[in-house]
Design a protein around this motif. Structure first.
Motif, PDB file in Angstrom:
ATOM      1  N   THR A 106       0.840  -1.195   0.000  1.00  0.00           N
ATOM      2  CA  THR A 106       0.000   0.000   0.000  1.00  0.00           C
ATOM      3  C   THR A 106       0.877   1.249   0.000  1.00  0.00           C
ATOM      4  N   LYS A 139       2.271   1.854  -3.413  1.00  0.00           N
ATOM      5  CA  LYS A 139       1.253   2.441  -4.296  1.00  0.00           C
ATOM      6  C   LYS A 139       1.102   3.936  -4.017  1.00  0.00           C
ATOM      7  N   PHE A 140       1.127   4.292  -2.727  1.00  0.00           N
ATOM      8  CA  PHE A 140       1.035   5.700  -2.338  1.00  0.00           C
ATOM      9  C   PHE A 140       2.225   6.470  -2.911  1.00  0.00           C
ATOM     10  N   ARG A 181       1.841   6.935  -6.718  1.00  0.00           N
ATOM     11  CA  ARG A 181       0.816   7.903  -7.109  1.00  0.00           C
ATOM     12  C   ARG A 181       1.184   9.328  -6.744  1.00  0.00           C
ATOM     13  N   GLN A 238      -6.581  -1.998  -0.305  1.00  0.00           N
ATOM     14  CA  GLN A 238      -5.533  -0.992  -0.498  1.00  0.00           C
ATOM     15  C   GLN A 238      -6.101   0.252  -1.162  1.00  0.00           C
ATOM     16  N   LEU A 273      -6.223   4.035   0.370  1.00  0.00           N
ATOM     17  CA  LEU A 273      -5.568   5.154  -0.309  1.00  0.00           C
ATOM     18  C   LEU A 273      -6.574   6.252  -0.638  1.00  0.00           C
ATOM     19  N   GLU A 309      -6.870  10.153   0.517  1.00  0.00           N
ATOM     20  CA  GLU A 309      -6.963  11.251  -0.451  1.00  0.00           C
ATOM     21  C   GLU A 309      -8.137  12.167  -0.128  1.00  0.00           C
TER      22      GLU A 309
END
Lengths: 236, 133
Positions: free
Chosen positions: A72, A75-76, A79, B100, B104, B108
């Motif tokens: 995770t 992925k953060f 991005r 996940q 996320l 955000e």
């Protein structure tokens, strides 16, 4: 946020007693990296404690295990345009003052992954006989299957560059991912560098790997490394 | 026709009917019903076509032909179990990706909320209390 820099990923599962300490330590180091806590479905106040230290928290809806949590974070990082990711354990085993040292070999672009190793220097790291045997087996297996001589395969203190982050956000082992990740990265041609670090004993709580689980751990990881031999390359 | 043959045919037919009924009621996806129906069709065929079953038993070195039926049955069962293990693995992987993604996105949304409203905590509190009404 200086996004050209790195992201320190701290996976945490029920670490309310440790998380504050490690965040403070990192903040005291004055490293120019951002910190991200991955709260892996904790049932205690891990996320609240982390937020009270002004650090972003990504909270997973339920416990995925260390692999899914760290992924995770990758992925953060991907991005949000980070070029480097550093994995640091929440339990205080990894010394934040060594993060810069870990990051150093990546700057030149010669390596893709840097692993902070306990066994590289003959230091006074305390470990059990069983763990030593396990470490030798993993080193042997990884050497035989991918030709890499990595001494500390189970270390979770690691630094990755952008290319590796991209790869690992697609493929990362689920449980007990450290050793398997090295095998997969080696197979796919990533250049891994090991540097000596000193690890500390845990601040509080117990290790996630208990004696009962360690047999399952050895078998599962060995099988994963061996099966990796028969997989085709996922990159190029 | 031997008694075991009659029993095998009836049992297989019953399973087949139950499966088709479950699919009809949309309690079982077609995708997962195929392997069941395929298994029952094989078993019914072998029960009826005694000659083939005997030749198969002979080939396998089994003296009593209906025993061969049980061997085929256990292989069908094994195939089903492997099929389920694959399905569970796929679901686990998809579930992980979803978790996940949710985490996320939650992060955000929070970041956006905080940057939009400086007194974000109050705004968020009001929003949730509105939702409850």
């Amino acid at each position: 946020m200086s996004k050209s820099k790195g992201l320190i990923i701290i996976p945490a599962f029920n670490e309310e007693n440790n998380i504050g300490t490690i965040i403070k330590e990192i903040q005291n180091c004055r490293i120019n990296f951002d910190v991200l806590i991955i709260d892996d479905g904790s049932t205690d106040a891990t996320a609240e404690v982390a937020r009270s230290h002004d650090v972003p928290v990504v909270s997973l809806p339920f416990n995925l295990g260390i692999g899914g949590a760290v992924q995770t974070g990758f992925k953060f990082a991907l991005r949000n345009g980070y070029n480097y990711a550093i994995q640091v354990d929440a339990d205080g085993q990894h010394n934040p003052s060594e993060i810069e040292k870990l990051f150093e070999p990546l700057k030149e672009g010669e390596f893709d992954v840097v692993i902070g190793s306990r066994y590289l220097d003959k230091n006074d790291y305390q470990t059990t006989f069983f763990r030593r045997v396990g470490a030798v087996i993993f080193m042997g297996l990884n050497f035989l299957t991918t030709g890499q001589k990595i001494k500390d395969n189970t270390s979770g203190f690691r630094c990755y560059n952008r290319r590796t982050i991209e790869f690992l956000s697609k493929t990362y082992p689920d449980d007990y991912p450290e050793v398997e990740a090295i095998a997969v990265l080696g197979k796919n041609g990533f250049r891994i560098k090991e540097i000596p670090v000193r690890m500390r004993s845990r601040h509080s709580g117990s290790s996630s790997i208990t004696n009962l689980k360690s047999i399952y751990y050895m078998i599962k990881v060995s099988l994963a490394i061996l099966i990796n031999v028969f997989r085709s390359k996922e990159m190029k | 026709m031997e008694r075991i043959q009659v029993f095998a045919i009836l049992a297989s037919a019953a399973v087949c009917i139950v499966i088709v009924e479950l699919v009809r009621k949309k309690k079982l996806m077609e995708k997962y019903s195929l392997i069941w129906i395929f298994s029952t069709v094989i078993l019914i065929t072998l029960s009826l076509w005694r000659n083939f079953l005997e030749r198969l038993a002979d080939f396998l070195g089994i003296y009593y032909a209906p025993t061969a039926l049980f061997i085929v049955l256990s292989f069908c069962g094994l195939g089903l179990l492997i099929h389920f293990s694959i399905a569970i693995s796929t679901l686990t992987e998809q579930n992980k990706i979803l978790a996940q993604e949710v985490a996320l996105l939650k992060n955000e949304v929070q970041t956006i909320n905080e940057s939009e409203a400086p007194e974000s905590k109050n705004v968020r509190y009001k929003r949730t209390s509105n939702e409850q009404e």
